[in-house]
Design an enzyme around this catalytic site. Structure first.
Site, PDB file in Angstrom:
ATOM      1  N   SER A   1      38.489  72.591  10.539  1.00 23.46           N
ATOM      2  CA  SER A   1      39.208  71.312  10.499  1.00 23.46           C
ATOM      3  C   SER A   1      38.346  70.239  11.126  1.00 23.46           C
ATOM      4  O   SER A   1      37.434  70.525  11.907  1.00 23.46           O
ATOM      5  CB  SER A   1      40.525  71.435  11.277  1.00 23.46           C
ATOM      6  OG  SER A   1      41.144  70.183  11.471  1.00 23.46           O
TER       7      SER A   1
ATOM      8  N   TYR B   1      45.818  73.475  18.748  1.00 26.47           N
ATOM      9  CA  TYR B   1      45.118  73.659  17.472  1.00 26.47           C
ATOM     10  C   TYR B   1      43.640  73.304  17.625  1.00 26.47           C
ATOM     11  O   TYR B   1      42.768  74.007  17.108  1.00 26.47           O
ATOM     12  CB  TYR B   1      45.783  72.786  16.409  1.00 26.47           C
ATOM     13  CG  TYR B   1      45.298  73.038  15.000  1.00 26.47           C
ATOM     14  CD1 TYR B   1      45.628  74.207  14.333  1.00 26.47           C
ATOM     15  CD2 TYR B   1      44.534  72.094  14.328  1.00 26.47           C
ATOM     16  CE1 TYR B   1      45.202  74.438  13.038  1.00 26.47           C
ATOM     17  CE2 TYR B   1      44.109  72.313  13.031  1.00 26.47           C
ATOM     18  CZ  TYR B   1      44.445  73.481  12.391  1.00 26.47           C
ATOM     19  OH  TYR B   1      44.009  73.714  11.094  1.00 26.47           O
TER      20      TYR B   1
END
Length: 275
Positions: free
Chosen positions: A134, A147
């Site tokens: 990501s 995250y």
């Protein structure tokens, strides 16, 4: 020539589902997995070869891998690690148990499955391991710390594997998506509502604004792209003679990646503080 088999995790929706369907259409033997048995049933209804695999459960990871080996016509050529979830919230509101639970799925399960595939690929003298990271594996953003940490871990593991697997004909690639249309935000909202004690947090008012963003239908921010943008990079990582170490996806990732290289930390903090 045998069909190349690719094992994909997190195929219930979004990136995983799109890549599974399209790669099968393109001639790959797709071995699709999902955590929930009802999602596995849906995958089978869509014509995919599918199996239940819960990344948080070591026994399930091993069983899923063994199933994939038995299904693969000529060995597992590629692994696309994709299954993951986010737990929004300030890090001070995330407990040790919650962080551990997230890492079981987002990091430890990936590590176990990757190691199983590496051993298998070494026997077959080839392989591709593609990690769906990501933009949050490149730069930290507030209220995304859990995250963030999991993707930073995947970045470190993947960079190390790339060095350790040199000259083995097994290639490691990281996909770095920015905003992509999927159920990711809806799943993050569910995790937030189940795990974060909003009323007893000093960020209670801020969380109300965050909830509005998470509940918003459609693209969550500008420059959001569809899962086909990720598929394009996955396809290159599968087919290229020398796949790239990193594939940026969406304009925000290219922008953040550039700013991360050229800006001092203090300036970068200023840039991302309102995201």
């Amino acid at each position: 020539m045998a069909t190349k088999a690719i094992l994909i995790t997190g195929c219930s929706s979004g990136i995983g589902l799109h890549c599974a369907l399209e790669l099968q259409r393109e001639g790959y033997q797709v071995l699709a997995t999902a955590r929930q048995t009802q999602d596995v049933d849906k995958l089978i209804e869509l014509g995919l070869t599918a199996h239940q695999l819960d990344l948080a459960d070591p026994a399930s990871v091993e069983a899923g891998f063994n199933w994939a080996v038995n299904q693969a016509e000529d060995g597992i050529y590629a692994l696309f690690n994709n299954g993951a979830y986010a737990l929004p919230g300030a890090l001070e509101d995330v407990t040790r148990a919650q962080l551990k639970c997230l890492f079981e799925t987002n990091v430890f399960g990936w590590h176990q499955l990757t190691n199983l595939c590496i051993e298998h690929m070494l026997e077959h003298k080839q392989g591709r391991i593609i990690q769906n990271s990501s933009v949050l594996g490149l730069v930290a953003m507030k209220f995304r710390g859990a995250y963030n940490a999991s993707k930073y871990a995947i970045e470190g593991l993947s960079d190390t594997l790339r060095l350790e697997l040199r000259h083995t004909n097994i290639y490691i690639s990281l996909i770095e998506p920015g905003p992509i249309l999927s159920k990711f935000r809806a799943n993050a909202l569910m995790q937030f509502e189940q795990n974060i004690d909003v009323n007893n947090s000093r960020f209670a008012q801020t969380y109300q604004k965050m909830l509005s963003r998470l509940k918003k239908e459609g693209p969550g921010m500008a420059f959001t792209e569809g899962p086909e943008s990720v598929l394009k990079r996955v396809r290159h990582a599968l087919n290229a003679k020398q796949p790239q170490a990193r594939y940026y996806v969406t304009k925000p990732t290219y922008f953040i990646g550039l700013m991360r290289r050229i800006l001092p930390t203090k300036w970068l903090d200023q840039l991302v503080k309102n995201f």
